[in-house]
Design a protein around this motif. Structure first.
Motif, PDB file in Angstrom:
ATOM      1  N   ASN A  63       0.837  -1.210   0.000  1.00  0.00           N
ATOM      2  CA  ASN A  63       0.000   0.000   0.000  1.00  0.00           C
ATOM      3  C   ASN A  63       0.867   1.254   0.000  1.00  0.00           C
ATOM      4  O   ASN A  63       0.560   2.236  -0.697  1.00  0.00           O
ATOM      5  N   TYR A  64       1.941   1.224   0.764  1.00  0.00           N
ATOM      6  CA  TYR A  64       2.840   2.380   0.835  1.00  0.00           C
ATOM      7  C   TYR A  64       3.463   2.655  -0.526  1.00  0.00           C
ATOM      8  O   TYR A  64       3.519   3.810  -0.983  1.00  0.00           O
ATOM      9  N   GLN A  66       2.272   1.640  -3.519  1.00  0.00           N
ATOM     10  CA  GLN A  66       1.236   2.004  -4.488  1.00  0.00           C
ATOM     11  C   GLN A  66       0.760   3.447  -4.307  1.00  0.00           C
ATOM     12  O   GLN A  66       0.297   4.078  -5.267  1.00  0.00           O
ATOM     13  N   ASN A  67       0.901   3.964  -3.089  1.00  0.00           N
ATOM     14  CA  ASN A  67       0.511   5.349  -2.831  1.00  0.00           C
ATOM     15  C   ASN A  67       1.665   6.328  -3.013  1.00  0.00           C
ATOM     16  O   ASN A  67       1.576   7.484  -2.581  1.00  0.00           O
ATOM     17  N   ASP A  68       2.738   5.845  -3.672  1.00  0.00           N
ATOM     18  CA  ASP A  68       3.915   6.678  -3.966  1.00  0.00           C
ATOM     19  C   ASP A  68       4.549   7.252  -2.705  1.00  0.00           C
ATOM     20  O   ASP A  68       5.008   8.401  -2.676  1.00  0.00           O
ATOM     21  N   GLY A  69       4.589   6.440  -1.639  1.00  0.00           N
ATOM     22  CA  GLY A  69       5.271   6.878  -0.431  1.00  0.00           C
ATOM     23  C   GLY A  69       6.758   7.081  -0.680  1.00  0.00           C
ATOM     24  O   GLY A  69       7.332   6.489  -1.595  1.00  0.00           O
TER      25      GLY A  69
END
Length: 437
Positions: A63-64, A66-69
Motif C-alpha cells: 500500500n505504501y 502504491q501510494n507513492d510513499g
C-alpha cells in the motif's frame, strides 16, 4: 547456474553451502526453481526473525509503494520515519524505562558499529575500544578491528588498530571471571592498556560460536565500565529484536548500556535498516558529522513499524520465543548427550542456539546432510565447528520439531558413519530432493 559461475565474484559464501537457485519464500520455507521446498534454519543470518514475506507486513508495504510513499529520503523528516520513531518509543523504549536518542546510520550492522565506536571516541576523547575474543562486529575496517576472526581480519590488507582485546566470558575456563582481569589491567597504570573510550560486547556471540555470556558476567562488566568511566556498547545486531526471548538480549541481565546497535531483523521484512541508540548526553554529533546515503530507507521504516505493532504490543510473542527456546535447548542437550561420544555440547540462549561439534569437518558433514534432507542450516565459530540454529521466531512447533529431527538424524548418520557424504556428491542432482512443492 552458469551466470553465477561466469561473472559473480569468488567472495560468495552461502551460495557454496546451498547451491540452488532460489526463487520463492514464505514463512519458514524457501523454494528453488525446480519447486523443491526447504525449511529455513538460516533466516538471513538472523535478518528474518519474522519469516519470509510476512503477510502481516506485506500489505502495509504494498500500500505504501502504491501510494507513492517516499522510498529514499536521506535524513529528511518523512511520515514513515516519524511513525516508526513513535511506535519504537511507545512499544519498546517507554515500557522498559529506556531513554535513548535514535541515530539512523547506513543500513547494515557494520555501519551502526562504526558510528557507535566513533561517537564513543569523540565524546570521551579516548581512541581505543575494548573488544572480546571471538567477537564479530562487521567487516568494514573499524568494525573489523573489533572482530576476532582471523579469516576476516586477514583480508583487511592494512593494520587493524584502535582496540584492546580481552577474554570473553568462559574463554579462560568456567571458573575464571574475565571481568576481574579487565578491572585489573584498567586499574594498573603499568598494564600497557590505555584508558579506553568504550567496551563493545555481544551478549551472545553468534558468528563467534554461540557463546552466551552469563547474567553475572554482564552485570560485572557494566560495574567495571562504570568504575573506570568507560562507555558500554552492546552490539545487539544479531542477538536483538527478540532472538533471545526479550526484545533486547541484555534485558535479562538488567544492565543499561550507554550505546546499543541494532540491525538485521529491525526492519522486519528483511529490508536493510540499522540504528544506534545512545543516552541523550552522548549525542554530541555536529550536523552531518556522520552520515550515509541510505540512512533513510523508508520502506524498512514501514515494515519495522508493522513488526513492532504486531509482535511487541505486549509480552505474548516474547513468551512464545522463550517457550520455543526452552524446547530447542532441551532437544539439543539430549542430542549432545546421546551422540559424539561426549564431545558435543549444546550452547546458546533463547532461540539463539548451537551444537558444538568439536571440529569444522564434522559440523560441515552434518549441515551438508541436512541440506540433502531439505533443511538450510549453517555453521559458525572460529573453525566453523558449531551447527547454528537460527530459525525464524514465528516458526510453528511442528516445523521446529521437524527441523531438529532432521539435524538429529544427520548427526546420527554422520557419527555412525552409516551414510557418509562422498566428496564427489553432486548437489545439483535433483533426485536427492524429495520434498518438491
Amino acid at each position: 547456474m552458469k551466470i553465477f559461475d561466469e561473472i559473480e565474484s569468488e567472495v560468495q559464501s552461502y551460495a557454496r553451502s546451498f547451491p540452488r537457485v532460489f526463487n520463492r519464500a514464505q514463512g519458514v520455507h524457501m523454494w528453488d526453481e525446480e519447486g523443491n521446498q526447504y525449511l529455513d534454519f538460516l533466516a538471513g543470518a538472523g535478518t528474518l526473525n519474522y519469516g519470509h514475506n510476512n503477510p502481516k507486513f506485506k500489505d502495509a508495504l504494498i500500500n505504501y509503494i502504491q501510494n507513492d510513499g517516499i522510498s529514499h529520503g536521506l535524513d529528511m523528516h518523512t511520515k514513515a520515519k516519524g511513525e516508526f520513531l513513535e511506535t519504537f518509543n511507545e512499544r519498546i523504549l517507554k515500557p522498559r524505562g529506556m531513554e535513548y536518542v535514535v541515530q539512523f546510520t547506513g543500513p547494515t550492522g557494520t555501519n551502526a558499529v562504526e558510528a557507535a565506536m566513533k561517537i564513543a571516541r569523540n565524546v570521551t576523547g579516548q581512541s581505543n575500544i575494548v573488544t572480546f575474543t571471538n567477537g564479530f562486529h562487521g567487516v568494514s575496517l573499524g568494525s573489523l578491528a573489533a572482530t576476532g576472526n582471523s579469516h576476516h581480519r586477514n583480508a583487511a590488507g592494512v593494520s587493524l588498530n584502535g582496540v584492546h582485546r580481552m577474554p570473553y566470558d568462559g574463554y579462560l575456563g568456567e571458573d575464571i571471571d574475565t571481568t576481574a582481569y579487565l578491572d585489573k589491567v584498567l586499574s594498573d597504570s603499568s598494564s600497557g592498556i590505555n584508558s579506553p573510550a568504550a567496551v563493545i560486547v555481544e551478549t551472545v556471540q553468534g558468528e563467534g560460536g554461540i557463546n552466551a555470556a552469563s547474567v553475572e558476567w554482564l552485570q560485572n562488566l557494566q560495574t567495571v565500565c562504570r568504575k573506570h568511566g568507560i562507555l558500554l556498547i552492546v552490539d545487539d545486531i544479531q542477538a536483538g529484536c527478540g532472538r533471545t526471548g526479550d526484545y533486547f538480549s541484555f534485558e535479562e541481565a538488567g544492565i543499561e548500556p550507554d550505546i546499543i546497535t541494532l540491525s538485521k531483523s529491525l526492519g522486519g521484512y528483511g529490508l536493510p535498516f540499522a540504528v544506534v541508540l545512545m543516552k541523550p548526553e552522548i549525542d554530541q554529533w555536529k550536523p552531518g558529522e556522520h552520515n550515509g546515503t541510505f540512512r533513510g530507507n523508508n520502506l524498512a521504516f514501514v515494515t519495522a513499524k508493522e513488526a513492532l505493532d504486531h509482535y511487541w504490543a505486549d509480552d505474548t510473542f516474547s513468551k512464545e520465543i522463550k517457550r520455543k527456546g526452552e524446547y530447542i535447548g532441551q532437544r539439543l542437550e539430549a542430542i549432545a548427550s546421546q551422540y559424539g561420544e561426549g564431545n558435543f555440547t549444546a550452547k546458546g540462549r533463547g532461540m539463539f542456539r548451537g551444537i558444538n561439534c568439536v571440529n569444522g569437518e564434522l559440523a560441515s558433514k552434518i549441515t551438508k546432510k541436512c541440506f540433502q534432507s531439505n533443511l538450510i542450516i549453517e555453521t559458525s565459530g572460529a573453525d566453523d565447528h558449531i551447527v547454528k540454529f537460527l530459525c525464524p521466531l514465528i516458526i510453528s512447533d511442528e516445523d521446529l520439531k521437524k527441523g531438529i529431527d532432521i539435524v538429529e538424524q544427520a548427526i546420527k548418520e554422520v557419527c555412525a558413519k552409516e551414510d557418509s557424504i562422498p566428496e564427489e556428491y553432486d548437489y545439483f542432482d535433483q533426485s536427492h530432493n524429495t520434498n518438491a512443492a
